[in-house]
Design a protein around this motif. Sequence first.
Motif: not given
Length: 497
Positions: A88-97, A215-223
């Motif tokens: 959720a934090d790095r890739l999908l966001g909480t809602s999709r997860t 829940g739609t945002y990714v707080p710390n997204p992967l590059t």
Amino acid sequence: MDSHQKEQIVQSVPQKGFFGQPKGLFTLFFTEFWERFSYYGMRAILLYYMYYEVTKGGLGLDKETAASIMAIYGSLVYMSGIIGGWLADRLLGTSRTVFYGGVLIMIGHIVLAFPFGVSALFVSMGLIVIGTGLLKPNVSSIVGDLYADEDPRRDSGFSIFYMGINAGALIAPLIVGTVGQQYNFHLGFSLAAFGMLLGLIVFVITKKKNLGLAGTYVPNPLTGDEKKKVFIRLGGSALLIAVLGVIGIQTGLLTIKRFILMVSILGIVIPAVYFFVMYRSPKTSAVERSRLLAYIPLFIAAMMFWAIQEQGSIILARYADERTQLSFAGMELQSSWFQSLNPLFIVAFAPVFAWLWVKLGNRQPTTPRKFSFGLVFAGLSFIVMIIPAYVNGTESLVHPMWLVLSFFLVVIGELCLSPVGLSATTKLAPSAFTAQTMSLWFLTNASAQAINAQIVRFYHPDTEIIYFGVIGGISVLLGLILFLVSPKIHKMMKGVN
């Protein structure tokens, strides 16, 4: 996530519409309601399914092994929250997860609904472990997104959400337990699968209107480069673990007891590593580091509490099946029905505690002191179980009201600690590790059950007084110590109450 982003998310959520709470609480309340129905319905009959004889529809495992499997299963369910928090934090966001987790849980229950023996049991457990790890921490994290940081409704909202969790857990043993014990275990497990399906339907249909941007945002997204490296590492690690597992099973090196011991060790090591990594991260500010240090004694206290509370579905479930009179007021009881006592009391008293915290306002006890009350009541819930064994011995059956009293006391402790812990976690979390810190909260349960996997083997009717007395006494003592040091912990929380 900065304050401007947080404000945008809160403004996107309809703030009135569900008992004076944000409208999104309706979506999350009923999603978690049905997910907990599926999980606790399955769990109400799982121990009995494992140790009942094959002629009674069970698997015929010995009781000590079944109890340890129950504990380690519970530990892995909450331990897998690390995966869900990271995704959720790095890739999908909480809602999709949350959605993907619900799908895996449903499939896991479907597998268990077929009479394929021990192999199906472990396949089902694997799916539910991963699915719950994706869903459980993230649905709670979305609840935190519904509120501004200083919104006085936050603790009350979490208490209402917690009541939804337990409403699902309340009816599950009565329905799934009755069907499973009176008719067929696998039919009971199929009802658990249907419950998760209903939860997914509620979430998908109502989330767009009620949750806004929550829940739609990714707080710390992967590059892009990080994604490639992560996928390679994860794929390679999964393949290596699978190969080693097959080799271990085939050669006899990986037994159930060794696997349980390994998970028990991980239950202690993983949270310690987690604290270290977040504390040392350059993305964690000085204030956030202080709050993390304050979180450690709360984490330990929660571990002790859950070590007692979670034995309600293991040791007290055995106690209900073997040591309790199952005839009361002219009615024949099912031993699985006692699993409804915990959520029944929570549904009854959660609104009282929600009202109490709002009523007290700034005069309410600090979070560390609420935790200390939780530990004391949890300890008392075990200590009272000494009395019937001391008075009447361990050979006669016990009146069911002793179990009722034990569950009642631990629930009072739970309402002091658990919803408050959820709320405090969202406020103490470093901004770069929002969902992962919620995963850390669920690791309190994972660590507790990892320890339980070793402890529950020592329970036997002959050891009841020592077993309940020692564990209960330790909990009361830790609660008193926490109460005394709570002013120092509260100071380290840097303004979080």
